[in-house]
Every structure is written in structure tokens, then in C-alpha cells.
Design an enzyme around this catalytic site. Structure first.
Site, mmCIF file in Angstrom:
data_model
loop_
_atom_site.group_PDB
_atom_site.id
_atom_site.type_symbol
_atom_site.label_atom_id
_atom_site.label_comp_id
_atom_site.label_asym_id
_atom_site.label_seq_id
_atom_site.Cartn_x
_atom_site.Cartn_y
_atom_site.Cartn_z
ATOM 1 N N THR A 1 28.893 38.609 -60.623
ATOM 2 C CA THR A 1 29.598 39.745 -61.500
ATOM 3 C C THR A 1 29.591 38.287 -62.440
ATOM 4 O OG1 THR A 1 30.318 41.452 -59.727
ATOM 5 C CG2 THR A 1 31.533 40.506 -62.252
ATOM 6 N N SER B 1 23.736 40.033 -56.227
ATOM 7 C CA SER B 1 24.171 39.084 -54.555
ATOM 8 C C SER B 1 24.226 40.176 -53.475
ATOM 9 C CB SER B 1 25.723 38.134 -54.160
ATOM 10 O OG SER B 1 26.470 39.251 -53.449
ATOM 11 N N SER B 2 23.672 41.709 -53.766
ATOM 12 C CA SER B 2 23.199 42.917 -52.793
ATOM 13 C C SER B 2 21.858 42.071 -52.975
ATOM 14 C CB SER B 2 23.778 43.973 -53.736
ATOM 15 O OG SER B 2 24.641 44.194 -52.921
ATOM 16 N N THR C 1 30.094 37.931 -55.493
ATOM 17 C CA THR C 1 31.176 38.073 -54.098
ATOM 18 C C THR C 1 30.496 39.565 -53.016
ATOM 19 O OG1 THR C 1 32.162 39.797 -55.373
ATOM 20 C CG2 THR C 1 33.317 38.366 -55.194
ATOM 21 N N GLN D 1 35.924 45.796 -33.871
ATOM 22 C CA GLN D 1 35.533 46.217 -35.274
ATOM 23 C C GLN D 1 37.184 46.164 -35.867
ATOM 24 O OE1 GLN D 1 34.535 50.718 -34.849
ATOM 25 N NE2 GLN D 1 32.588 50.632 -33.776
ATOM 26 N N CYS D 2 37.989 45.482 -35.254
ATOM 27 C CA CYS D 2 39.178 44.894 -35.714
ATOM 28 C C CYS D 2 39.190 43.357 -36.580
ATOM 29 C CB CYS D 2 39.810 44.934 -35.020
ATOM 30 S SG CYS D 2 40.836 46.402 -33.954
HETATM 31 N N1 ASP Z 1 27.503 43.610 -57.068
HETATM 32 C C1 ASP Z 1 28.467 42.020 -57.097
HETATM 33 C C2 ASP Z 1 27.485 40.875 -56.535
HETATM 34 O O1 ASP Z 1 27.866 40.928 -55.521
HETATM 35 C C3 ASP Z 1 30.332 41.514 -57.464
HETATM 36 C C4 ASP Z 1 30.625 40.483 -57.869
HETATM 37 O O2 ASP Z 1 29.948 39.382 -57.758
HETATM 38 O O3 ASP Z 1 31.520 40.810 -57.718
HETATM 39 O O4 ASP Z 1 26.418 39.894 -57.402
#
Ligand code: ASP
Length: 376
Positions: A47, A92-93, A123, A311-312
Site C-alpha cells: 500500500t 504482498s498477497s 502489510t 488458534q488463540c
Molecule cells: N494489500 C496490501 C499489501 O499487502 C496491503 C498493505 O500494504 O497494507 O500489499
């Protein structure tokens, strides 16, 4: 230009090989008179580097050179910052293990020339990448600080500038000629976390990350306060060792009441599968159905490693505390203690890439390699 690592066309080679000073200099932000240190900025996307597509309104990566227009403050840090953009910049996906490999190799190639490294990264999968790099960079003696932003750099209220400027300051921070934080970390909003202890917790607010099972390494306010007793320092005199082999034959099996044998069987019988992170309930508990036990036992006997992760977010796996986890022990399930899922997946991929011996991988899973878990 062919890359000596990948034997394919590569955008990094001029930097990796350190042959093309002219090309490198295109991305040199500045050299300040009062030199406080040198930081290499590795720019993967996220982002922080995005703008709105006028046609669709969706956020997508911008041209790297536009970022520099928004960061005149870099000149005031007194730090010599050189940057390497990954081309194309990615959300980053889309990060894959080859992104980790490129990061690790560039850090290795430039290790002696910089005091620290900052990785600008989306992120969404930052905790995965920071975890992976922590296993890939053994005996690290310099900071590798991941950061990004929740709002694109060009937006009025963006958190990009503070995050980036503070990350650069931390990456160059030294005392008596030694790095203050020689770890792979995530800096976000005002807190520095150990990378392999971190999880993305918030898609809305600026405090996007947390480290639930390990204290923060530093807090940034008027001053940056480092909590030195929590920071890991490699053995003096050890040399950086970079491991980039990963094995992706890893899966996550998340339990829920009502999960069927069909689902469990299908996951544990994925062709080529070598390891599973079993996301269990509470302190590491699971259903006591006999079919569930049989499926786990059969997988274990085939040599598939099964690591138990609660999972916690906070707390640790304690197999044997409840009757509902006794079965797991006898099926050969390994405790993941208080590790994050991100760190366990990365650890498994790196260990399976590095070692052929199942016995060795099992042993390494039972110890903390770079501060990723607390045992006992
Ligand atoms: N979809 C973005 C990524 O992870 C989200 C971000 O950077 O906050 O590349």
C-alpha cells in the site's frame, strides 16, 4: 541481463553483482554531509507504494520513482540511503518464496556495505516474509527492518512517512560501532517487534501488527527507546550464513466443531505433503474422535510432520494438560509452543528445504532457532 542466482532475466543483478555504479546511482537518494550510517532500502511494493486507479478506484502499485517525490524528509535523517526497487512492485498477497530468496540474496551481496536494511513490503503478508527472512539469515549482526503503510504515501493522513523514517533510523542505530537491533523486525506505527513473533491484527487502524507472545523490542515516541534485554544478539565473531532453499509442501489444517473426516483426510493426503500446522483449540486441544486420531497417526507414520499451534493468539500449546490433547501426543504430534502460524509455516518450509533427514527437522522444530518460540 542474466542473474547468476536464477539464470533468468533479473532486475536485481546490477545491484547484486555491484558492477553497475551508474545504474545503482539512479536510485541513490542522496549522500548527506553528516554521514550517520548507510541503509539499503529494498522496495517490494504494498500500500505504501500504491495509488488509486482512476478507472476502477482500486489501489494498485505506482511507479517507484514517484515515491521519492513524497519523501523530501529523507534528506534530514543524515543517513545515506540507497534503494533497490523490485520491478514490478507487488501487492504482498502476490509474495512467494522467491521474493524471500531475492531479499536474502540482495542482503547477502550488500551486507558489508550497509549498516542496516529496510524492507518496504505490503502489510498483508509482512509477518510471513519477516518470519521467513529470520530463518534464512543466520548469525545476523545487522538490522533488517520491515515496514509499510496502511494508507498510500500520497494520501493526506498516510502513516507511510513516519513508518519509513523511523525504520531507517532504527536500521542505522548503533552503539560502540555495533547495531542496536541486529534482528529481522517489523516496525509499525510506534513499535518495533521481532519479525517472527508478529501477526497482522488490523486491516483498518495504523497499529496493524502485534506480537502477542513476546515483548516489543523498541517503542518510538519523542525518543526511540530500545528494550535491550529482549533483543537477540548473535554469537560474537559468527559470520552471516544465508539459506534460501525452501520446500513448499506444507499445509495448514484449522479445526472447527463439525469438521469432517473427509476434510481432514483430504488435507493429510495431499500428494507430496511433508508437514502440517494443526491449528487446534485453546491450549492445543482437538476432538477425541477415533477417526481423527487414526488420520493423524497414519499421516505421522508416513513421515508427515504435524505441528500443534493454538488458534488463540496469546498463550502456548500444552499437550497433555487436557484429555483432549493426550491423543495428539500419542499420534506423534509435535508442540509448536507459542509460535505464530506465520513463523511455523516459514520454519517448516526452511527446515524442509535445508535438511533431508526427518530426524533433524523434528529436532530443530523442538528448539527455538532465532527467538521464534518460548519453550516450557
Ligand atoms: N494489500 C496490501 C499489501 O499487502 C496491503 C498493505 O500494504 O497494507 O500489499
Amino acid at each position: 541481463m542474466l542473474c547468476r542466482f536464477k539464470k533468468t532475466k533479473c532486475h536485481f543483478q546490477p545491484f547484486c553483482a555491484k558492477k553497475s555504479a551508474i545504474f545503482v546511482n539512479q536510485f541513490l537518494f542522496f549522500v548527506n554531509v553528516e554521514k550517520k550510517g548507510a541503509v539499503l532500502l529494498l522496495f517490494t511494493g504494498g500500500t505504501i507504494s500504491m495509488s488509486e486507479d482512476p478507472a476502477t478506484g482500486a489501489l494498485r502499485p505506482i511507479d517507484f520513482n514517484r515515491l521519492q517525490e513524497y519523501m523530501p524528509e529523507l534528506k534530514q535523517t543524515g543517513v545515506h540511503v540507497k534503494s533497490i526497487p523490485f520491478l514490478p512492485l507487488i501487492d504482498s498477497s502476490d509474495v512467494q518464496p522467491d521474493t524471500w530468496e531475492k531479499l536474502a540474496l540482495i542482503i547477502e551481496e550488500n551486507y558489508d556495505d550497509f549498516d542496516g536494511f529496510v524492507v518496504l513490503h505490503g502489510t498483508d503478508t509482512m509477518a510471513h516474509s519477516a518470519s521467513a527472512l529470520s530463518f534464512m539469515l543466520e548469525n545476523l549482526s545487522k538490522p533488517v527492518i520491515f515496514t509499510g503503510a496502511q494508507l498510500p504515501i500520497g494520501m493526506m493522513r498516510s502513516d507511510a512517512k513516519e513508518n519509513l523514517l523511523t525504520a531507517i533510523e532504527i536500521a542505522s542505530a548503533q552503539e560502540n560501532g555495533m547495531a542496536i537491533v541486529p534482528e529481522v523486525c517489523i516496525f509499525f506505527e510506534d513499535t518495533l517487534f521481532r519479525g517472527n513473533r508478529t501477526t497482522k491484527k488490523n486491516a483498518e487502524h495504523f497499529n496493524a501488527f502485534n506480537s502477542y507472545n513476546y515483548p516489543a523490542l523498541a517503542k518510538a515516541g519523542v525518543h526511540i527507546k530500545y528494550f535491550r534485554s529482549y533483543i537477540h544478539y548473535s554469537e560474537p565473531g559468527t559470520k552471516l550464513r544465508v539459506r534460501t532453499k525452501v520446500d513448499r509442501n506444507v499445509a495448514i489444517l484449522k479445526l472447527f466443531p463439525g469438521i469432517t473426516q473427509f476434510t481432514v483426510h483430504a488435507i493429510l493426503n495431499i500428494p507430496g505433503l511433508k508437514a502440517v500446522v494443526l491449528e487446534s483449540f485453546g491450549a492445543g486441544n482437538a476432538p477425541r474422535r477415533s477417526w481423527f486420531f487414526d488420520e493423524l497417526k497414519a499421516a505421522n507414520e508416513k513421515g508427515i510432520l504435524i505441528v500443534n499451534k493454538s488458534q488463540c493468539s496469546t498463550g502456548t500449546v500444552e499437550m497433555g494438560r487436557y484429555e483432549t490433547s493426550l491423543n495428539l501426543l500419542s499420534a506423534g504430534v509435535i508442540s509448536g509452543y507459542d509460535c505464530t502460524t506465520e513463523a511455523l509455516v516459514a520454519k517448516l518450509m526452511c527446515l524442509l528445504g535445508e535438511y533431508d533427514s526427518l530426524h533433524e527437522v523434528r529436532h530443530k522444530l523442538s528448539i527455538s532457532i532465532c527467538g521464534e518460540m518460548t519453550i516450557g
